[in-house]
Write a protein that holds these residues in place. Structure first.
Motif, PDB file in Angstrom:
ATOM      1  N   PHE A  47       0.703   1.831   9.194  1.00  0.00           N
ATOM      2  CA  PHE A  47       0.841   2.966   8.682  1.00  0.00           C
ATOM      3  C   PHE A  47       0.784   3.630   9.919  1.00  0.00           C
TER       4      PHE A  47
ATOM      5  N   GLN B  40      -5.946  -0.094   8.931  1.00  0.00           N
ATOM      6  CA  GLN B  40      -6.150  -1.000   7.861  1.00  0.00           C
ATOM      7  C   GLN B  40      -7.170  -0.858   7.215  1.00  0.00           C
TER       8      GLN B  40
ATOM      9  N   HIS C  81       0.967  -1.759  -0.032  1.00  0.00           N
ATOM     10  CA  HIS C  81       0.166  -0.177   0.177  1.00  0.00           C
ATOM     11  C   HIS C  81       0.680   0.810   0.100  1.00  0.00           C
TER      12      HIS C  81
ATOM     13  N   ASP D 290       1.129   3.673   1.592  1.00  0.00           N
ATOM     14  CA  ASP D 290       0.845   4.556   2.820  1.00  0.00           C
ATOM     15  C   ASP D 290       1.677   4.210   3.594  1.00  0.00           C
TER      16      ASP D 290
ATOM     17  N   ARG E 207      -9.696   0.740   6.556  1.00  0.00           N
ATOM     18  CA  ARG E 207      -9.857   2.225   5.798  1.00  0.00           C
ATOM     19  C   ARG E 207      -8.828   2.875   4.753  1.00  0.00           C
ATOM     20  N   ARG E 208      -8.373   1.812   4.658  1.00  0.00           N
ATOM     21  CA  ARG E 208      -7.204   1.874   3.358  1.00  0.00           C
ATOM     22  C   ARG E 208      -7.416   1.014   2.735  1.00  0.00           C
TER      23      ARG E 208
END
Length: 697
Positions: free
Chosen positions: A431, A594, A53, A55, A596-597
């Motif tokens: 994150f 996690q 990811h 982020d 929400r990404r």
């Protein structure tokens, strides 16, 4: 490319999956495993999206201006980050004492990391200041089970046994949303004629498929359980032989239930008397029967006593220890079971031993190669520690691993203030969570598919998490960071960064304890699709089902404990006339750091919604989709309304996966488990006049 059999990073089902590295990314496929049997939920199917990811934290971060949290975070080397941490630890302990430095762990840590973190605080820091987010999850049910049954294992039988039960009572549990693959067992039971009863103030997806749905006022589950026991006694449905031969203390419990006659319980809970009677009839006459509780029943200021009341009912009906029958509690977090067994709790040593037990201290000190007198005494529980952060006598340097307490802790605005008051906040995460955004030092950590280790699922089945690909170049595992910091602090000889070495030490440490892993090896886990604890020796088969012959208490008997209903710590009144209760949505997990990404999950559910009955909405001029303002004595949250006639007209539901809900919740603690009262607080509701989006203050 090589495929790796491993497990989902989310809930306590620990569903099996296969990961195959490819360019780019990783291919994820469901695998056959006893809990999921080839199924996955939306969260599991998308779990690999997080591995690369955008982020992702890839290097340590420190404040550009040390000591100034308004300054931006900048990239730093591990040496610089370690140097800042070690210097602050030494400075704080020199000035304020050893307990001024502590750690806050998580129920998603592997067994090895949970074990090593507890050991690090007690051996490297010589501090009593440690607890973890499982205190906010399983502590009430665990306390009740330990004092009544002598052991805390969420499900004392394999999950597959649920399909064989003729009657299942689910109290405060919504597995259809929280752990969808588990529903295949409930579905199989219903297809074979089983009757399911759901106790929940909302008509959830789980309740939609039930034979009966009981909708009590939040905070009255204990009265409901005592009322059912009253009926069972009056109707002659008690298993007299089981009570006489295998339990103690029933007389006092029986006397207490005299005050819970059905008409009174109906007034207290709002559940019609006829449904109380039908539920008890089914549990007593349509056996085998199970009573399963979850957070809806347990996250209260009387959560331990509430879990105990349901345990009392299960014991009185003779359900416990019989095939396809009994009492269990549904563990939520990925390693919620193992995470509470090996020393993350303030009062605990590995193997589920008590920190204040001299024999336990002697055993663990021998395994660790230290003097028992070096071990601190028990510290304070999670919220008590958080509440005192930055104060005289409280923790001033805190390390948070795998937890996002700025979102997940109750009265979160107060929690954020306390985090800001620290002399140093260190956060390890994958994150930049809301908690990490407040940190002075942020340490990037390896993800689930980038490390080895063991987990213990909701059944007490110890499984192995396997590494499918290496972590990014500058990212380190938590075990390595723990070992590195211990080395810098002069205690490195007691620590290892190798997960197998740590697990073998954990096996020795747990030997003879309640949670005995001594006979569990990585090879056995691989060969047997996991091994159930207790497993005291390598030739022991493990223990899929507990209590068939006796209970692990001194006299071998289960213990009834008299419990009485008491009102919630905060009741509705003229100023705050409604009840707020919190819970899960299907697409999100825990604090959402996690999930929400993940695009697929956020498209399906882009924002939190407050569930409101149409009658309540009508009184306040609220339409579906409007922004509404919820206000409690502690804070304000703005969420979008979702109208539903499946919730009580006096109750509002809000999910806790986003910042918002826990700005409102009450930190009143259960006196036994120190569980906060997440599930009941008094609120007002009104149309919001704020701009679009969710806000808290």
């Amino acid at each position: 490319m090589t495929a790796t059999q491993t497990h989902c990073p989310y809930c306590a089902l620990q569903c099996g999956m296969t990961l195959t590295p490819r360019i780019p990314g990783v291919r994820l496929e469901p695998a056959e495993f006893p809990t999921n049997r080839g199924g996955l939920c939306a969260k599991g199917f998308t779990a690999a999206d997080l591995l690369d990811h955008a982020d992702r934290l890839l290097t340590p971060l420190v404040r550009k201006e040390p000591g100034n949290r308004d300054s931006p975070l900048r990239e730093a080397s591990w040496e610089e980050a370690y140097g800042l941490i070690a210097a602050k630890i030494r400075e704080s302990q020199d000035r304020f004492g050893r307990d001024s430095v502590g750690a806050f762990g998580g129920g998603g840590l592997t067994n090895e990391k949970a074990y090593a973190l507890g050991k690090f605080v007690r051996v490297a820091l010589r501090s009593s200041a440690i607890d973890y987010n499982g205190r906010f999850c399983m502590s009430s049910a665990a306390t009740a089970a330990n004092r009544s049954l002598g052991i805390d294992r969420g499900l004392p039988f394999p999950l597959a046994d649920v399909a064989e039960a003729r009657t299942v009572l689910l109290v405060g549990a919504n597995p259809a949303d929280a752990m969808p693959p588990s529903m295949q067992y409930l579905d199989a039971g219903r297809a074979a004629g089983a009757k399911h009863i759901v106790v929940d103030p909302r008509r959830t997806n789980t309740a939609n498929g039930a034979h009966l749905h009981l909708q009590p006022l939040p905070g009255t589950d204990l009265a409901l359980a005592n009322g059912m026991l009253h009926i069972a006694i009056r109707e002659g449905w008690i298993d007299e032989d089981f009570v006489k031969d295998r339990t103690e203390g029933f007389a006092a419990v029986k006397a207490a239930t005299n005050a819970y006659w059905p008409e009174r319980v109906e007034r207290m809970t709002g559940v019609p008397e006829r449904r109380l009677r039908e539920t008890v009839r089914l549990l007593a006459t349509e056996q085998p029967s199970m009573i399963l509780t979850a957070r809806g029943a347990e996250q209260h200021s009387n959560g331990t006593d509430t879990a105990q009341a349901w345990l009392n009912l299960a014991l009185a009906l003779g359900l416990v220890g019989k095939p396809y029958s009994g009492y269990g509690t549904i563990t939520g977090q990925g390693n919620g079971q193992g995470g509470r067994e090996h020393g993350q709790k303030a009062d605990q040593l590995p193997g589920y031993r008590r920190l204040d037990d001299p024999a336990a201290r002697e055993h663990i000190a021998r395994v660790w190669g230290i003097d028992p007198d070096e071990l601190p005494q028990p510290g304070v529980s999670a919220y008590e520690m958080i509440d005192r952060l930055g104060t005289d006598g409280g923790v001033r340097v805190l390390w948070v691993l795998a937890s996002n307490i700025a979102v997940s802790a109750p009265h979160s605005t107060h929690v954020i203030d306390r985090l800001k008051s620290l002399d140093l906040l260190v956060v390890s995460d994958i994150f930049l969570s809301e908690t990490a955004e407040l940190a002075d030092v942020v340490l990037p950590t390896a993800q689930w598919a980038e490390e080895e280790g063991t987990m213990t699922n909701l059944e007490g089945r110890v499984i192995r998490r396997r590494m499918a690909l290496p972590p990014p170049p500058l990212v380190r595992t938590d075990l390595r960071v723990i070992a590195d910091l211990a080395e810098i602090l002069g205690r490195g000889e007691h620590f290892s960064a190798d997960p197998r070495t740590v697990f073998d030490e954990l096996r020795r440490a747990s030997r003879g304890g309640i949670a005995d892993y001594h006979g569990i090896t990585w090879e056995r886990i691989d060969d047997e699709q996991g091994v159930f604890w207790p497993c005291p020796s390598e030739d022991h088969p493990g223990t899929p089902r507990l209590f068939a012959e006796s209970f692990p208490r001194p006299d071998g008997r289960a213990r009834f404990i008299r419990v009485e209903h008491r009102d919630a710590a905060e009741l509705p009144d003229g100023t705050f006339p409604y009840v707020l209760t919190t819970g899960r949505n299907m697409q999100q997990y825990q604090s959402g750091n996690q999930t929400r990404r993940v695009k697929a999950l956020t498209v399906a559910l882009p924002e939190p919604r407050a569930e409101i009955h149409p009658d309540l909405a009508r009184r306040h001029g609220i339409a579906d989709g409007d922004l509404v303002e919820l206000r409690s004595r502690r804070g304000v949250a703005t969420l979008r309304a979702r109208l539903s006639d499946g919730i009580r007209p006096d109750t509002v539901f809000a999910p806790f996966h986003w910042p918002g809900a826990n700005a409102l919740t009450n930190p009143a603690l259960d006196p036994h488990s120190k569980m906060p009262a997440f599930k009941v607080c008094a609120v007002t509701i009104a149309l919001a006049d704020t701009p679009e989006g969710t806000t808290t203050r």
